[in-house]
Motif scaffolding. Structure first.
Motif, PDB file in Angstrom:
ATOM      1  N   VAL A 296    -128.648  83.852 -44.846  1.00  0.00           N
ATOM      2  CA  VAL A 296    -128.094  84.127 -46.182  1.00  0.00           C
ATOM      3  C   VAL A 296    -129.186  84.250 -47.246  1.00  0.00           C
ATOM      4  CG1 VAL A 296    -126.537  83.288 -47.979  1.00  0.00           C
ATOM      5  CG2 VAL A 296    -125.870  83.106 -45.569  1.00  0.00           C
ATOM      6  N   PRO A 297    -130.143  83.309 -47.344  1.00  0.00           N
ATOM      7  CA  PRO A 297    -131.196  83.494 -48.357  1.00  0.00           C
ATOM      8  C   PRO A 297    -132.003  84.772 -48.159  1.00  0.00           C
ATOM      9  CG  PRO A 297    -131.178  81.229 -47.597  1.00  0.00           C
ATOM     10  CD  PRO A 297    -130.251  81.984 -46.703  1.00  0.00           C
ATOM     11  N   SER A 298    -132.316  85.128 -46.904  1.00  0.00           N
ATOM     12  CA  SER A 298    -133.079  86.363 -46.680  1.00  0.00           C
ATOM     13  C   SER A 298    -132.263  87.592 -47.061  1.00  0.00           C
ATOM     14  CB  SER A 298    -133.497  86.448 -45.214  1.00  0.00           C
ATOM     15  OG  SER A 298    -132.366  86.550 -44.359  1.00  0.00           O
ATOM     16  N   ALA A 299    -130.934  87.552 -46.854  1.00  0.00           N
ATOM     17  CA  ALA A 299    -130.086  88.668 -47.269  1.00  0.00           C
ATOM     18  C   ALA A 299    -130.051  88.790 -48.789  1.00  0.00           C
ATOM     19  CB  ALA A 299    -128.673  88.479 -46.722  1.00  0.00           C
ATOM     20  N   VAL A 300    -130.005  87.656 -49.495  1.00  0.00           N
ATOM     21  CA  VAL A 300    -130.022  87.689 -50.962  1.00  0.00           C
ATOM     22  C   VAL A 300    -131.335  88.282 -51.473  1.00  0.00           C
ATOM     23  CG1 VAL A 300    -130.035  86.242 -53.027  1.00  0.00           C
ATOM     24  CG2 VAL A 300    -128.396  85.771 -51.200  1.00  0.00           C
ATOM     25  N   VAL A 301    -132.451  87.904 -50.834  1.00  0.00           N
ATOM     26  CA  VAL A 301    -133.748  88.431 -51.262  1.00  0.00           C
ATOM     27  C   VAL A 301    -133.825  89.931 -51.008  1.00  0.00           C
ATOM     28  CG1 VAL A 301    -136.236  88.278 -50.898  1.00  0.00           C
ATOM     29  CG2 VAL A 301    -134.858  86.212 -50.887  1.00  0.00           C
TER      30      VAL A 301
ATOM     31  N   LYS B 224    -122.681  81.126 -27.557  1.00  0.00           N
ATOM     32  CA  LYS B 224    -124.034  80.971 -28.088  1.00  0.00           C
ATOM     33  C   LYS B 224    -124.105  79.943 -29.215  1.00  0.00           C
ATOM     34  CE  LYS B 224    -126.440  84.295 -25.898  1.00  0.00           C
ATOM     35  NZ  LYS B 224    -127.773  84.160 -25.295  1.00  0.00           N
ATOM     36  N   TYR B 225    -123.117  79.967 -30.111  1.00  0.00           N
ATOM     37  CA  TYR B 225    -123.246  79.181 -31.336  1.00  0.00           C
ATOM     38  C   TYR B 225    -122.071  78.240 -31.598  1.00  0.00           C
ATOM     39  CZ  TYR B 225    -127.142  82.262 -32.316  1.00  0.00           C
ATOM     40  OH  TYR B 225    -128.317  82.939 -32.244  1.00  0.00           O
ATOM     41  N   SER B 226    -121.103  78.203 -30.734  1.00  0.00           N
ATOM     42  CA  SER B 226    -119.993  77.260 -30.816  1.00  0.00           C
ATOM     43  C   SER B 226    -119.359  77.274 -32.202  1.00  0.00           C
ATOM     44  CB  SER B 226    -120.490  75.862 -30.429  1.00  0.00           C
ATOM     45  OG  SER B 226    -119.443  74.930 -30.426  1.00  0.00           O
ATOM     46  N   ASN B 227    -119.445  76.178 -32.938  1.00  0.00           N
ATOM     47  CA  ASN B 227    -118.755  76.046 -34.227  1.00  0.00           C
ATOM     48  C   ASN B 227    -119.673  76.345 -35.418  1.00  0.00           C
ATOM     49  OD1 ASN B 227    -120.410  73.873 -33.964  1.00  0.00           O
ATOM     50  ND2 ASN B 227    -118.912  72.317 -34.590  1.00  0.00           N
ATOM     51  N   LEU B 228    -120.701  77.163 -35.231  1.00  0.00           N
ATOM     52  CA  LEU B 228    -121.640  77.447 -36.315  1.00  0.00           C
ATOM     53  C   LEU B 228    -120.995  78.268 -37.435  1.00  0.00           C
ATOM     54  CD1 LEU B 228    -124.570  77.106 -37.215  1.00  0.00           C
ATOM     55  CD2 LEU B 228    -125.116  79.229 -36.023  1.00  0.00           C
ATOM     56  N   GLY B 229    -119.990  79.068 -37.124  1.00  0.00           N
ATOM     57  CA  GLY B 229    -119.320  79.873 -38.143  1.00  0.00           C
ATOM     58  C   GLY B 229    -120.059  81.151 -38.471  1.00  0.00           C
ATOM     59  N   LEU B 230    -120.369  81.947 -37.422  1.00  0.00           N
ATOM     60  CA  LEU B 230    -121.135  83.171 -37.641  1.00  0.00           C
ATOM     61  C   LEU B 230    -120.376  84.192 -38.488  1.00  0.00           C
ATOM     62  CD1 LEU B 230    -122.925  83.897 -34.243  1.00  0.00           C
ATOM     63  CD2 LEU B 230    -123.932  83.159 -36.396  1.00  0.00           C
ATOM     64  N   VAL B 231    -119.047  84.226 -38.365  1.00  0.00           N
ATOM     65  CA  VAL B 231    -118.267  85.185 -39.148  1.00  0.00           C
ATOM     66  C   VAL B 231    -118.427  84.898 -40.638  1.00  0.00           C
ATOM     67  CG1 VAL B 231    -115.956  86.034 -39.635  1.00  0.00           C
ATOM     68  CG2 VAL B 231    -116.615  85.539 -37.276  1.00  0.00           C
ATOM     69  N   ASP B 232    -118.347  83.633 -40.998  1.00  0.00           N
ATOM     70  CA  ASP B 232    -118.522  83.259 -42.405  1.00  0.00           C
ATOM     71  C   ASP B 232    -119.951  83.534 -42.876  1.00  0.00           C
ATOM     72  OD1 ASP B 232    -117.561  81.900 -44.870  1.00  0.00           O
ATOM     73  OD2 ASP B 232    -119.107  80.442 -44.331  1.00  0.00           O
ATOM     74  N   ILE B 233    -120.929  83.292 -42.004  1.00  0.00           N
ATOM     75  CA  ILE B 233    -122.328  83.572 -42.354  1.00  0.00           C
ATOM     76  C   ILE B 233    -122.528  85.068 -42.586  1.00  0.00           C
ATOM     77  CG2 ILE B 233    -124.677  83.567 -41.451  1.00  0.00           C
ATOM     78  CD1 ILE B 233    -124.092  80.916 -40.122  1.00  0.00           C
ATOM     79  N   ASP B 234    -121.953  85.897 -41.689  1.00  0.00           N
ATOM     80  CA  ASP B 234    -122.075  87.350 -41.849  1.00  0.00           C
ATOM     81  C   ASP B 234    -121.416  87.824 -43.137  1.00  0.00           C
ATOM     82  OD1 ASP B 234    -123.488  87.543 -39.540  1.00  0.00           O
ATOM     83  OD2 ASP B 234    -121.810  88.242 -38.309  1.00  0.00           O
ATOM     84  N   ARG B 235    -120.279  87.235 -43.468  1.00  0.00           N
ATOM     85  CA  ARG B 235    -119.582  87.628 -44.696  1.00  0.00           C
ATOM     86  C   ARG B 235    -120.442  87.328 -45.928  1.00  0.00           C
ATOM     87  NH1 ARG B 235    -115.523  84.554 -44.117  1.00  0.00           N
ATOM     88  NH2 ARG B 235    -114.399  85.960 -42.717  1.00  0.00           N
ATOM     89  N   LYS B 236    -121.045  86.155 -45.958  1.00  0.00           N
ATOM     90  CA  LYS B 236    -121.885  85.797 -47.097  1.00  0.00           C
ATOM     91  C   LYS B 236    -123.203  86.573 -47.095  1.00  0.00           C
ATOM     92  CE  LYS B 236    -119.844  81.237 -47.694  1.00  0.00           C
ATOM     93  NZ  LYS B 236    -120.036  79.766 -47.626  1.00  0.00           N
ATOM     94  N   MET B 237    -123.681  86.902 -45.916  1.00  0.00           N
ATOM     95  CA  MET B 237    -124.902  87.698 -45.826  1.00  0.00           C
ATOM     96  C   MET B 237    -124.684  89.097 -46.398  1.00  0.00           C
ATOM     97  SD  MET B 237    -127.121  88.518 -42.407  1.00  0.00           S
ATOM     98  CE  MET B 237    -125.871  89.655 -41.793  1.00  0.00           C
ATOM     99  N   LEU B 238    -123.563  89.721 -46.031  1.00  0.00           N
ATOM    100  CA  LEU B 238    -123.242  91.038 -46.587  1.00  0.00           C
ATOM    101  C   LEU B 238    -122.994  90.952 -48.086  1.00  0.00           C
ATOM    102  CD1 LEU B 238    -120.912  92.459 -43.787  1.00  0.00           C
ATOM    103  CD2 LEU B 238    -123.261  93.127 -44.299  1.00  0.00           C
TER     104      LEU B 238
END
Length: 586
Positions: free
Chosen positions: A130-135, A66-80
């Motif tokens: 990430v910004p929506s998770a911070v909010v 779905k997202y190739s090299n987008l780095g969803l794992v890193d995004i999820d980590r920063k979102m949490l």
């Protein structure tokens, strides 16, 4: 005209007034139920979407296709990280936000922020998630602090409408001690019975959408060696591919659209069905003590020994809920039974919490320590059992025991959550101007606990269980000390709430009503000395403003009964007399 405006033979003033205040009481009950359903819908949508999102992003095939090299794992980590770390600073801004917006509008705004988080999942990128998770992290403490103070304030309002003939109610004086205890207990119980159903509805997306796409146990648990107390981290060796086939993109968009619709429904519920917590003039007075004082007062309320001694229970209530959702359900449930049974474990926990929240109604007849100590006893036994429980993976015969543990943990959680909220409400039942401060402290300590759970994810399971058990024992001891001091009538040191000053000049928080001074330390002599130090011009301004305040308070006191039958009666008599005088003159 005299016949029309004169007294009617069929009119019963007392009966009409009784019906008027009965409608007011029904309105209060409507507010409690609506706020409870609104919070339940918000967290059903939030937890259901987050669980589905993290499951999809964990799967390696989904990420690559779905997202190739987008780095969803890193995004999820920063979102949490944004969700769990940001609430730490909640104590700095929560009271200011609640006083500025009002309790009802704070709940509405927070529900809108959760809806914003849902909308960002239509386009999953770093700059949306990430910004929506911070909010969301910013909104967690204000949302829960406003909910807690709103439910307690509704109990106070219900007492006022049920005892409208009492002199202290008509004059809007401070409520007698213990007057609204039964209403606080009942309303807190109703709230948690409804809210805990969010754990049930949050599992619907997982069960309906993803369940048929998940791999069987032999695949996801093929590299897992042991489960339970012996492991370190979450599930060591868990397979990185949990989906046997990918769900259609259009199906995921449809699910997110349905969740978005429910998020808007929660916003409309708060907006249209929840009434204001305070009268308009009370809202103005709450803001008029000065924004500096509002900022400082949560910190100064920690002088109160009751809040300080309840802090360990505040922390434990956050630890145990996050542990059962992200610790036990994964390291014990998924590791032993497989990922397909995760929805069942959480659903049983939610139903247990909801049903057993009714047990808090026993506080109407029993001492208030029964709830907290009962929940602590249940959790203490379960923690000892979990410390000794080590099981091999893929053992379906343990389904029954794990479900029993979930039910019992739900019992303890229900007694803990309703018990803590009820105790805080009872301790400050007569202090309506302090509710947002004390509930801010309560939920801020819960946010600290959430942050601790986020940090300990890679610790050994026995270390996590030991921290939980030590915190529980400390909380029980501190609560016993608090109840002992209260029984000995040790007077708490609470900061003085400055009198509202409707001025447009100067720094209000530097005036003579300093919140650094506690109520027990203040004296009338100090106030007299401060009055002498003022200039004549300041005295004239203050007298004018006080006269204006009294006039406003008089209007507000009359406004509450302006629509009441008694007010109609007086108006009719006054107009009738006026017509009669004019007739005589003619």
């Amino acid at each position: 005209m005299e016949e029309f405006l004169g007294p009617q033979a069929q009119y019963n003033e007392e009966e009409e007034e009784r019906k008027y205040y009965r409608r007011k009481r029904l309105g209060v009950i409507k507010n409690v139920v609506a706020s409870s359903f609104g919070a339940m819908i918000v967290y059903s949508v939030y937890m259901g979407l987050l669980q589905m999102q993290l499951t999809l992003h964990y799967d390696m095939t989904y990420r690559e296709v779905k997202y190739s090299n987008l780095g969803l794992v890193d995004i999820d980590r920063k979102m949490l990280m944004g969700i769990n770390v940001t609430p730490i600073i909640g104590l700095l801004y929560t009271p200011v936000l609640i006083r500025f917006l009002g309790t009802k509008w704070m709940m509405f705004l927070a529900s809108g922020i959760y809806a914003l988080f849902v909308s960002t999942n239509y386009w999953e990128r770093y700059y949306t998630l990430v910004p929506s998770a911070v909010v969301i992290g910013v909104a967690i403490v204000p949302f829960w602090a406003s909910l807690g103070s709103y439910i307690t304030r509704m109990a106070q309002q219900y007492y006022e409408y049920a005892n409208y003939k009492e002199e202290h109610v008509q004059e809007q004086r401070k409520l007698p001690k213990g007057a609204c205890y039964s209403y606080i207990i009942t309303f807190q119980s109703i709230f948690y019975v409804i809210f805990n159903l969010s754990f049930v509805f949050a599992e619907f997306p997982m069960r309906i959408v993803l369940h048929d796409h998940l791999h069987e146990n032999y695949h996801v648990l093929c590299n897992v060696k042991t489960c339970g107390a012996a492991i370190k981290g979450i599930i060591p060796g868990f397979n990185s591919t949990v989906l046997k086939n990918l769900p259609r993109s259009m199906l995921l968009i449809e699910v997110e659209s349905i969740l978005m619709g429910f998020a808007f429904l929660a916003m409309i519920t708060f907006l249209l069905l929840c009434g204001p917590a305070y009268r308009p003039t009370e809202e103005i007075d709450l803001r008029s003590i000065g924004w500096g004082n509002i900022f400082q007062l949560p910190f100064k309320h920690l002088r109160d020994y009751r809040l300080r001694l309840l802090c360990p229970f505040f922390i434990y209530s956050g630890l145990e809920m996050l542990f059962i959702i992200s610790g036990f359900s994964l390291s014990y449930g998924v590791c032993i039974l497989g990922i397909k049974t995760l929805w069942l474990l959480i659903l049983v926990y939610g139903l247990s919490c909801s049903v057993f929240s009714l047990l808090s109604l026993s506080l109407l007849r029993l001492p208030r320590w029964v709830c907290l100590m009962g929940g602590a006893a249940v959790h203490g036994v379960l923690l000892v059992v979990l410390l000794a429980l080590t099981v091999k993976p893929n053992s379906p015969e343990y389904l029954g025991p794990l479900l029993v543990i979930m039910v019992l943990w739900g019992l303890g959680s229900a007694l803990n959550k309703t018990g803590v909220s009820t105790v805080v409400g009872l301790l400050y039942a007569e202090e309506k101007e302090r509710l947002d401060f004390v509930y801010t402290i309560y939920h801020w300590w819960q946010a600290i606990a959430i942050f601790v759970v986020y940090l300990w994810s890679q610790m050994p399971m026995r270390a996590k269980l030991s921290i939980l058990l030590a915190t529980l024992l400390l909380a029980c001891y501190c609560y016993w000390v608090m109840e002992r001091r209260v029984a000995q009538k040790v007077k708490p040191r609470m900061p003085r709430i400055p009198r509202p000053r409707h001025k447009v000049k100067g720094y209000r928080y530097l005036e003579e009503d300093n919140s650094d001074e506690s109520d027990s330390e203040g004296s009338e002599e100090d106030d007299d000395e401060d009055e002498e130090e003022r200039t004549e011009e300041d005295e004239r301004v203050v007298e004018e403003m006080v006269a204006g305040d009294r006039e406003e308070e008089g209007r507000d006191a009359r406004a509450e009964g302006a629509d009441s039958p008694r007010a109609w009666r007086r108006g009719a008599e006054g107009q009738g007399a006026h017509v009669e005088d004019e007739g005589r003159e003619i």
